[in-house]
Scaffold this active site. Structure first.
Site, PDB file in Angstrom:
ATOM      1  N   TYR A 127      22.678  27.030  70.975  1.00 42.39           N
ATOM      2  CA  TYR A 127      23.897  27.831  71.020  1.00 42.39           C
ATOM      3  C   TYR A 127      24.863  27.398  69.920  1.00 42.39           C
ATOM      4  O   TYR A 127      25.378  28.218  69.160  1.00 42.39           O
ATOM      5  CB  TYR A 127      24.545  27.691  72.401  1.00 42.39           C
ATOM      6  CG  TYR A 127      25.800  28.501  72.563  1.00 42.39           C
ATOM      7  CD1 TYR A 127      25.726  29.872  72.808  1.00 42.39           C
ATOM      8  CD2 TYR A 127      27.047  27.911  72.486  1.00 42.39           C
ATOM      9  CE1 TYR A 127      26.872  30.626  72.954  1.00 42.39           C
ATOM     10  CE2 TYR A 127      28.203  28.661  72.638  1.00 42.39           C
ATOM     11  CZ  TYR A 127      28.109  30.023  72.877  1.00 42.39           C
ATOM     12  OH  TYR A 127      29.246  30.764  73.025  1.00 42.39           O
ATOM     13  N   LYS A 131      25.724  29.746  66.596  1.00 46.79           N
ATOM     14  CA  LYS A 131      27.097  30.223  66.387  1.00 46.79           C
ATOM     15  C   LYS A 131      27.645  29.754  65.048  1.00 46.79           C
ATOM     16  O   LYS A 131      28.309  30.506  64.346  1.00 46.79           O
ATOM     17  CB  LYS A 131      28.017  29.776  67.524  1.00 46.79           C
ATOM     18  CG  LYS A 131      27.671  30.397  68.853  1.00 46.79           C
ATOM     19  CD  LYS A 131      27.704  31.908  68.773  1.00 46.79           C
ATOM     20  CE  LYS A 131      27.234  32.528  70.050  1.00 46.79           C
ATOM     21  NZ  LYS A 131      26.968  33.947  69.942  1.00 46.79           N
ATOM     22  N   VAL A 146      35.115  33.200  78.774  1.00 44.49           N
ATOM     23  CA  VAL A 146      34.935  34.327  79.684  1.00 44.49           C
ATOM     24  C   VAL A 146      34.128  33.911  80.917  1.00 44.49           C
ATOM     25  O   VAL A 146      33.178  33.133  80.825  1.00 44.49           O
ATOM     26  CB  VAL A 146      34.238  35.493  78.944  1.00 44.49           C
ATOM     27  CG1 VAL A 146      34.042  36.684  79.863  1.00 44.49           C
ATOM     28  CG2 VAL A 146      35.038  35.897  77.706  1.00 44.49           C
ATOM     29  N   THR A 151      31.369  34.249  82.987  1.00 45.48           N
ATOM     30  CA  THR A 151      30.029  34.842  82.895  1.00 45.48           C
ATOM     31  C   THR A 151      29.015  33.868  83.484  1.00 45.48           C
ATOM     32  O   THR A 151      29.342  32.719  83.792  1.00 45.48           O
ATOM     33  CB  THR A 151      29.634  35.101  81.421  1.00 45.48           C
ATOM     34  OG1 THR A 151      29.564  33.843  80.738  1.00 45.48           O
ATOM     35  CG2 THR A 151      30.605  36.036  80.730  1.00 45.48           C
ATOM     36  N   ASP A 152      27.782  34.325  83.587  1.00 48.74           N
ATOM     37  CA  ASP A 152      26.711  33.427  84.018  1.00 48.74           C
ATOM     38  C   ASP A 152      26.548  32.284  83.017  1.00 48.74           C
ATOM     39  O   ASP A 152      26.242  31.151  83.394  1.00 48.74           O
ATOM     40  CB  ASP A 152      25.387  34.181  84.142  1.00 48.74           C
ATOM     41  CG  ASP A 152      25.368  35.157  85.308  1.00 48.74           C
ATOM     42  OD1 ASP A 152      26.262  35.067  86.185  1.00 48.74           O
ATOM     43  OD2 ASP A 152      24.476  36.020  85.345  1.00 48.74           O
TER      44      ASP A 152
END
Length: 136
Positions: free
Chosen positions: A47, A51, A78, A80-81
């Site tokens: 990740y 990014k 956010v 989110t999962d």
């Protein structure tokens, strides 16, 4: 060859091919279990590296394609999962930045980073440097 975060920060000397080489080297080191010894991040490494590479591509593509707007957006933390529901804003709130960036008029800036809906410098508070800082 050991990875250094400066490789993805050197936008003046970075090329598409070099970014590709860096990401391919990461994939190879990941598969071979050599992240630590070659200087890659150890937590959520794919990740972070993806990014950082995406942000380098953003700046590079904006410079190369002056007839289109190319920007990146950090939607914020956010719920989110992916964040295990620990985010602090809803998906609707997080969508405001990407939607705004997609609807920018032709004369707006290109090659910038938006932190939600505000232009943010590529510094320790923005996407690229946040992830690169976490590499170490």
């Amino acid at each position: 060859m050991k990875f250094t975060k400066e490789e993805l920060q050197d936008i003046d000397n970075l090329t598409e091919e070099r970014i590709d080489e860096i990401t391919q080297r990461f994939l190879s080191d990941f598969k071979e279990g050599k992240l630590k010894e070659n200087g890659w991040p150890l937590t959520v490494s794919a990740y972070k590296v993806s990014k950082a590479a995406l942000n380098a591509y953003t700046r590079l593509m904006a410079r190369k394609h002056k007839n289109i707007l190319v920007n990146c957006v950090s939607p914020g933390y956010v719920i989110t999962d992916m964040t295990y529901q620990t985010g602090i804003i809803t998906a609707d709130e997080g969508a405001k930045g990407p939607v705004m960036a997609a609807l920018l008029p032709d004369n707006d800036p290109s090659g910038v980073c938006f932190n939600q809906t505000q232009i943010a410098p590529f510094s320790s508070s923005t996407i690229l440097y946040r992830f690169l800082k976490e590499l170490y």
